[in-house]
Design a protein around this motif. Structure first.
Motif, PDB file in Angstrom:
ATOM      1  N   HIS A 223       0.827  -1.205   0.000  1.00 34.80           N
ATOM      2  CA  HIS A 223       0.000   0.000   0.000  1.00 34.80           C
ATOM      3  C   HIS A 223       0.864   1.259   0.000  1.00 34.80           C
ATOM      4  O   HIS A 223       0.528   2.256  -0.621  1.00 34.80           O
ATOM      5  CB  HIS A 223      -0.888  -0.017   1.242  1.00 34.80           C
ATOM      6  CG  HIS A 223      -2.103   0.836   1.077  1.00 34.80           C
ATOM      7  ND1 HIS A 223      -3.220   0.381   0.430  1.00 34.80           N
ATOM      8  CD2 HIS A 223      -2.353   2.100   1.462  1.00 34.80           C
ATOM      9  CE1 HIS A 223      -4.120   1.349   0.436  1.00 34.80           C
ATOM     10  NE2 HIS A 223      -3.620   2.399   1.057  1.00 34.80           N
ATOM     11  N   GLN A 227       0.622   4.342  -2.662  1.00 37.83           N
ATOM     12  CA  GLN A 227       0.321   5.663  -2.145  1.00 37.83           C
ATOM     13  C   GLN A 227       1.316   6.692  -2.615  1.00 37.83           C
ATOM     14  O   GLN A 227       0.963   7.816  -2.906  1.00 37.83           O
ATOM     15  CB  GLN A 227       0.388   5.615  -0.622  1.00 37.83           C
ATOM     16  CG  GLN A 227      -0.961   5.546  -0.049  1.00 37.83           C
ATOM     17  CD  GLN A 227      -0.959   6.212   1.286  1.00 37.83           C
ATOM     18  OE1 GLN A 227      -0.347   7.248   1.486  1.00 37.83           O
ATOM     19  NE2 GLN A 227      -1.647   5.621   2.199  1.00 37.83           N
ATOM     20  N   ALA A 234      -2.032  12.679  -7.644  1.00 32.53           N
ATOM     21  CA  ALA A 234      -3.176  13.441  -7.144  1.00 32.53           C
ATOM     22  C   ALA A 234      -2.823  14.915  -7.004  1.00 32.53           C
ATOM     23  O   ALA A 234      -3.623  15.791  -7.317  1.00 32.53           O
ATOM     24  CB  ALA A 234      -3.627  12.890  -5.795  1.00 32.53           C
ATOM     25  N   ARG A 237      -2.806  16.502 -10.473  1.00 32.51           N
ATOM     26  CA  ARG A 237      -4.163  16.627 -11.015  1.00 32.51           C
ATOM     27  C   ARG A 237      -4.896  17.800 -10.392  1.00 32.51           C
ATOM     28  O   ARG A 237      -5.496  18.608 -11.077  1.00 32.51           O
ATOM     29  CB  ARG A 237      -4.946  15.338 -10.730  1.00 32.51           C
ATOM     30  CG  ARG A 237      -5.260  14.537 -11.956  1.00 32.51           C
ATOM     31  CD  ARG A 237      -6.355  13.519 -11.739  1.00 32.51           C
ATOM     32  NE  ARG A 237      -6.543  13.043 -10.396  1.00 32.51           N
ATOM     33  CZ  ARG A 237      -5.981  11.941  -9.912  1.00 32.51           C
ATOM     34  NH1 ARG A 237      -5.180  11.213 -10.648  1.00 32.51           N
ATOM     35  NH2 ARG A 237      -6.223  11.568  -8.672  1.00 32.51           N
ATOM     36  N   THR A 238      -4.836  17.858  -9.070  1.00 31.99           N
ATOM     37  CA  THR A 238      -5.614  18.906  -8.401  1.00 31.99           C
ATOM     38  C   THR A 238      -5.008  20.286  -8.640  1.00 31.99           C
ATOM     39  O   THR A 238      -5.732  21.249  -8.806  1.00 31.99           O
ATOM     40  CB  THR A 238      -5.719  18.643  -6.894  1.00 31.99           C
ATOM     41  OG1 THR A 238      -4.463  18.232  -6.415  1.00 31.99           O
ATOM     42  CG2 THR A 238      -6.722  17.576  -6.602  1.00 31.99           C
ATOM     43  N   ALA A 241      -6.200  21.276 -12.014  1.00 32.12           N
ATOM     44  CA  ALA A 241      -7.640  21.563 -12.025  1.00 32.12           C
ATOM     45  C   ALA A 241      -7.937  22.886 -11.341  1.00 32.12           C
ATOM     46  O   ALA A 241      -8.865  23.599 -11.716  1.00 32.12           O
ATOM     47  CB  ALA A 241      -8.402  20.440 -11.339  1.00 32.12           C
TER      48      ALA A 241
ATOM     49  N   PHE B 165     -10.079  17.444  -3.500  1.00 30.71           N
ATOM     50  CA  PHE B 165      -9.247  16.953  -4.603  1.00 30.71           C
ATOM     51  C   PHE B 165     -10.083  16.137  -5.563  1.00 30.71           C
ATOM     52  O   PHE B 165     -11.213  15.760  -5.263  1.00 30.71           O
ATOM     53  CB  PHE B 165      -8.074  16.129  -4.058  1.00 30.71           C
ATOM     54  CG  PHE B 165      -8.485  14.966  -3.201  1.00 30.71           C
ATOM     55  CD1 PHE B 165      -8.855  15.154  -1.872  1.00 30.71           C
ATOM     56  CD2 PHE B 165      -8.521  13.679  -3.717  1.00 30.71           C
ATOM     57  CE1 PHE B 165      -9.242  14.086  -1.079  1.00 30.71           C
ATOM     58  CE2 PHE B 165      -8.897  12.607  -2.927  1.00 30.71           C
ATOM     59  CZ  PHE B 165      -9.267  12.816  -1.612  1.00 30.71           C
ATOM     60  N   THR B 166      -9.490  15.877  -6.721  1.00 33.48           N
ATOM     61  CA  THR B 166     -10.204  15.132  -7.743  1.00 33.48           C
ATOM     62  C   THR B 166     -10.059  13.635  -7.491  1.00 33.48           C
ATOM     63  O   THR B 166      -8.985  13.174  -7.136  1.00 33.48           O
ATOM     64  CB  THR B 166      -9.623  15.475  -9.128  1.00 33.48           C
ATOM     65  OG1 THR B 166      -9.484  16.885  -9.199  1.00 33.48           O
ATOM     66  CG2 THR B 166     -10.534  15.012 -10.238  1.00 33.48           C
ATOM     67  N   SER B 167     -11.138  12.890  -7.668  1.00 34.11           N
ATOM     68  CA  SER B 167     -11.090  11.450  -7.437  1.00 34.11           C
ATOM     69  C   SER B 167     -10.143  10.783  -8.430  1.00 34.11           C
ATOM     70  O   SER B 167      -9.809  11.355  -9.463  1.00 34.11           O
ATOM     71  CB  SER B 167     -12.488  10.849  -7.580  1.00 34.11           C
ATOM     72  OG  SER B 167     -12.944  11.045  -8.905  1.00 34.11           O
ATOM     73  N   ALA B 168      -9.723   9.571  -8.072  1.00 37.88           N
ATOM     74  CA  ALA B 168      -8.720   8.877  -8.888  1.00 37.88           C
ATOM     75  C   ALA B 168      -9.174   8.734 -10.342  1.00 37.88           C
ATOM     76  O   ALA B 168      -8.357   8.776 -11.253  1.00 37.88           O
ATOM     77  CB  ALA B 168      -8.417   7.517  -8.274  1.00 37.88           C
ATOM     78  N   SER B 273      -8.166   7.959   0.778  1.00 38.56           N
ATOM     79  CA  SER B 273      -7.038   7.218   1.330  1.00 38.56           C
ATOM     80  C   SER B 273      -5.817   8.099   1.541  1.00 38.56           C
ATOM     81  O   SER B 273      -4.971   7.803   2.350  1.00 38.56           O
ATOM     82  CB  SER B 273      -6.674   6.045   0.433  1.00 38.56           C
ATOM     83  OG  SER B 273      -6.167   6.536  -0.778  1.00 38.56           O
TER      84      SER B 273
END
Lengths: 413, 592
Positions: A223, A227, A234, A237-238, A241, B165-168, B273
């Motif tokens: 995991h 991660q 992540a 991406r954010t 965006a 945040f944006t989902s996966a 997560s």
């Protein structure tokens, strides 16, 4: 030609904030038989009082010193301050280097242009790509007016810039590797055939499997790895965006202005933290090379930090090898976490001026560019430099090359 | 300026208003569904006349997004919510699921509601008003604080910040402010910082871990004190459940842990997560083992805190399953009753854990201190512990996770609880009335009793707080106590440490200034007499273990760079949270 070099010349170029070392292995008196190895050629901040074209001048000097032929070229990792000189665009220093037609090009395994060994490694390499993009996004954000205080902004821009893709340099390196022979290395490989009488052991970077082997039971949790990848994806991406607000923002009333101001400060500090984090990850892809010629040992660890070093330092036979290093290229321009205490403790040859065969340490750096003393993050780190000065023959490009392009160090075998 | 004035409630008839109001929130993250639906619940929180934001007497919602640098005007207060016509209404009770998820005003109200509820929970358990560490009365809450899978409490902004945040799959936006667990967790950080400000200073892995672990314990027990959440755990745990009854064979601590809580954690972590869902997932997978904390693998604050969370959750499950034996018949038991019991036990355990803070030493906390504190705090108000036997279960569970109570209690009342101090204090010059609230009076009392308190006269001594507290005792009568804490610090040169019996960390320069800390929590009974004196002396020549503790702490801090300039205060939760996600390449253990 003698099978063992009679002496080695190490030339530390003053690239400002960056690394560039030319090693010349002499086999007897004849210059024709000498062999040349270049370790890194990059700069992210010019030396003091340098002319604009300082990188091209250094490239030309390298061509002169090598008589137009480079045997081995090493790019320890993909940071601007280690590879910008290989870029073929712009000042063209990279073209001069390419014309030296290196026979062997050594790069970390993470730079292999073709398929990664497995899906996990591919995922990891993808994350490294993401980090370069993130650095770019952070750099753009930091340019927004009023984004952060002057100091935080300067740090963000410096680090952001260093972590960009450096595509032109990377392509040039891959091209040189294709024309000669490319070695994409990881800890444990030996390159003993590249230079006569010189054994080269690769101590880092570890592969993912090698890293696994030294991690604790718990951290081996798969995991964790996913991660790590998700984390960077992540964030990118954010950040992308969020770069365009959907509705025109409202005007904040006085009751919330104090909070907004404090929040912006915290946010900028966080982004700096994030960029530092990715800087560390990329530093940890650094190639660590131990060169042995006769009874002499030279250690070139790039910018490897503790996490990269850990694998090598767990290996008892490598610890033994490291004990009698004669020349140490100070890791990461003198930052504290790139010279682990446990490594420094191993060196037998360190000691005061009376110490016979005293350890030589070379630090390529430029003070006042990276981190700050108040936060204890300045590079080079004062307390490390004090220790190096006290217990080794210490030279710094910042102070000792001021009058010229480079400073040379002779090692007799 | 179009806010504030216009929204300020003019004339509301408060005298008729009930003391609490109901507010709809999501009981669990939106990723958790029950028969396809969101799990809503109505929470009960203190009633007040709200201004736009919402903004009340303790919480100020500020919808500022630092990533886009944009501010959104305060959410207006829906009609009827301020009790203009009868009891205050709950405007979100009937709102459709899509509206709830997408409406930024609901996000603001939900965050407001959970912060208020957590605050009220603390005040109920401690029997007094609870403040923030920074002295102000309000806390700022930014429900859409930044674009990142993160959330944090910041003393600098006097605020709680919840990212989005944006989902996966890139399809949806995930809001951490819609996670009950995340909001309660961050609020707890802020409240604990108000109660014990020294816990945010670097000290030892367990003190760092305690902040994380305690915030998780409060958040998880808050969730589990909602019946709908417990019912969901039961359904996940007992797969063959049908209708109103559960098959008894399915109800074991192991099943509830493995299939119930674990599956719940999986659902909660499905999208969040990067932020939290993990606390529960990890804690329920830690089987009892006595060597976690000594192994060296659990030194990172989150990892360390999980051991404490696991011990408390384990006790919860044991007590609950034991209790279920008393209801239903041999083959099946009533689902509703089982859920009621589960929620009740979580609620009681939560009160115990919060109350324990008053009985924890103010500096250098170890998990064993917390264990002794929980046992003492509960024994004081509930000496018999007959119905649920919570103390017995907690003590056994703590021990099974290697957390031995710090007190070797000689008294017979409760194993592991703190001892009462020997009676030898001088009260003659102390004014009983001011002792209940005046730090100056308390300091005089301390100084005049510096002998029995073993104060170090070389050290700087400061009273951090004096707070009167009112609790209901076992006989139904009011118990008035005074809760106080003081702290001592002594700065010496590293070379002087040896003379004090403390080891100088190897490699530390002899002329480096080093500060060591000590401090106690004092509980005075209703007559103003010292009932408990709990803490860590700064130095105590008659007890070598005190000096050993200081040596260990200094060695740990020296190794971890806390003496580097600029690292004096590790007040950065967000950093701890972010590290969770980046730990892969950095989680290698140091060879030193």
């Amino acid at each position: 030609m003698a099978a063992i070099p009679s002496s080695i010349t190490v030339r530390m170029y003053n690239v400002g904030f960056g690394d560039c070392f030319l090693l010349t292995f002499h086999y007897g008196a004849s210059e024709r038989t000498a062999r040349h190895m270049l370790v890194d050629f990059g700069s992210s901040a010019a030396p003091r009082h340098a002319p604009k074209d300082y990188m091209r001048r250094i490239a030309e000097d390298i061509a002169r010193q090598t008589k137009g032929k480079l045997d081995v070229l090493v790019a320890t990792h993909r940071h601007r301050d280690h590879i910008s000189g290989f870029a073929a665009e712009g000042a063209g220093a990279g073209k001069i280097i390419a014309a030296l037609k290196p026979d062997h090009v050594i790069l970390p395994w993470t730079e292999h242009p073709d398929a990664a060994p497995d899906a996990r490694a591919a995922r990891f390499l993808g994350s490294l790509e993401t980090m370069h993009e993130l650095a770019g996004a952070a750099l753009r954000t930091s340019r927004n007016p009023g984004f952060a205080g002057r100091e935080t902004r300067a740090q963000l821009q410096f680090l952001g810039d260093d972590n960009l893709k450096n595509l032109s340099a990377v392509e040039n390196l891959i091209g040189m590797g294709k024309r000669g022979k490319a070695w994409y290395v990881n800890a444990g490989m030996t390159l003993n055939t590249l230079l006569p009488g010189v054994n080269i052991t690769v101590l880092g970077p570890p592969t993912l499997e090698q890293s696994d082997s030294i991690r604790t039971e718990r951290a081996r949790d798969p995991h964790e790895f996913w991660q790590f990848c998700n984390f960077w994806e992540a964030r990118l991406r954010t950040l992308e965006a969020a770069s365009k607000p959907a509705t025109p923002p409202d005007d904040p009333p006085p009751s919330v202005r104090w909070f907004i101001q404090q929040t912006r400060r915290v946010e900028a500090a966080q982004m700096l933290e994030l960029v530092r984090e990715l800087d560390t990850v990329l530093n940890n892809t650094s190639v660590i090379l131990l060169l042995e010629a006769g009874s002499r040992k030279l250690l070139f660890p790039g910018d490897a930090q503790i996490e990269n070093w850990t694998f090598a330092l767990r290996n008892p036979s490598w610890r033994k090898l490291l004990a009698d290093v004669n020349l140490y290229k100070v890791g990461h321009h003198g930052s504290l976490n790139a010279t682990p205490k446990s490594l420094w403790k191993l060196f037998h040859h360190k000691g005061s001026e009376q110490q016979p065969e005293r350890l030589q340490s070379l630090c390529s750096t430029r003070s006042g560019k990276h981190g700050n003393a108040r936060a204890g993050t300045e590079v080079p780190r004062r307390i490390l430099v004090e220790e190096l000065r006290k217990n080794s023959a210490f030279a710094s490009s910042d102070e000792d090359c001021a009058s010229g392009l480079s400073k040379t160090f002779e090692i007799r075998l | 300026m179009k806010t504030d004035q216009s929204s300020a409630p003019a004339a509301v008839r408060l005298h008729a208003a009930p003391p609490t109001r109901k507010l709809t929130i999501l009981a669990l993250d939106p990723s958790v569904r029950s028969s396809g639906k969101l799990l809503r619940t109505q929470i009960e929180i203190p009633n007040e006349v709200l201004s736009a934001g919402p903004r009340g007497y303790r919480v100020h919602i500020v919808d500022y997004d630092a990533t886009t640098g944009s501010f959104r005007s305060p959410a207006p207060i829906p009609a009827g919510m301020n009790g203009e016509s009868g009891p205050p209404c709950d405007p979100f009770e009937k709102l459709s699921e899509d509206r709830l998820l997408a409406d930024p005003d609901f996000h603001a109200f939900m965050a407001y509601g959970i912060v208020m509820k957590t605050l009220a929970r603390f005040e109920f358990a401690l029997g007094r008003r609870v403040g923030w560490s920074y002295g102000g009365h309000e806390i700022h809450v930014a429900p859409h604080a930044f674009a990142d899978a993160n959330a944090y409490y910041s003393e600098q902004t006097r605020g709680l910040h919840f990212g989005y945040f944006t989902s996966a799959d890139g399809e949806r936006t995930i809001y951490s402010c819609l996670s009950h667990e995340v909001v309660a967790h961050e609020t707890t950080h802020a409240l604990l910082d108000g109660l014990r400000e020294r816990y945010l200073y670097p000290s030892s892995p367990q003190q760092g871990g305690f902040h994380e672990g305690f915030a998780d314990i409060v958040a998880l027990l808050s969730l589990l004190s909602a019946q709908s959440v417990v019912a969901k755990v039961l359904d996940l745990g007992a797969r063959k459940a049908s209708g109103e009854f559960l098959p008894r064979a399915q109800i074991t601590p192991e099943k509830l842990r493995r299939s119930g809580l674990f599956a719940l954690a999986q659902e909660m972590g499905a999208e969040l997560s990067g932020v939290h869902g993990q606390a529960l997932r990890r804690s329920v997978t830690l089987q009892p083992r006595a060597d976690y904390l000594t192994s060296g693998d659990y030194d990172e604050p989150h990892d360390c805190g999980e051991v404490l969370v696991a011990a408390v959750l384990n006790a919860y499950l044991e007590v609950w399953v034991e209790r279920l034996k008393a209801i239903g018949d041999r083959r099946k038991l009533d689902r509703q009753r089982a859920a009621e019991e589960g929620a009740e036990i979580a609620d009681r355990l939560l009160t115990m854990c919060i109350r324990a803070i008053d009985y924890c030493p103010p500096t250098d906390l170890q998990f064993g201190d917390f264990a002794s504190a929980v046992l003492t705090a509960d024994w004081e108000l509930n000496p018999h512990d007959e119905k649920y036997r919570l103390r017995g279960a907690l003590l056994a569970s703590f021990k099974s996770y290697g957390i031995e109570p710090s007190s070797l209690c000689s008294a017979s009342h409760q194993e592991g609880a703190w001892d009462r101090p020997p009676d030898g204090f001088q009260y003659a010059n102390t004014n009983f009335d001011s002792l209940q609230s005046d730090p100056g009076e308390l300091f005089r009392f301390l100084w005049e009793n510096r002998g029995p308190f073993r104060l170090n006269e070389q050290a700087y001594t400061r009273v951090l707080s004096v707070r009167p507290s009112i609790r209901t005792g076992p006989d139904g009568l009011i118990v008035k106590e005074t809760v106080a804490e003081y702290h001592q610090q002594l700065t010496v040169l590293a070379r002087e440490l040896r003379g004090l019996g403390v080891a100088k960390p190897s490699g530390m320069p002899a002329d480096m200034a080093v500060t060591i800390y000590g401090g106690n929590a004092l509980i005075f009974d209703q007559f103003g007499r010292v009932k408990y004196n709990i803490g860590n002396s700064i130095l105590d020549p008659s007890r070598p273990e005190v000096q050993e503790r200081q040596s260990r702490r200094l060695a740990y801090l020296w190794e971890h760079g806390a003496f580097d300039s600029g690292a004096a205060r590790m007040r950065a939760f967000s950093r701890i949270h972010a590290q969770r996600g980046t730990s892969w390449y950095r989680s290698l253990r140091r060879p030193e």
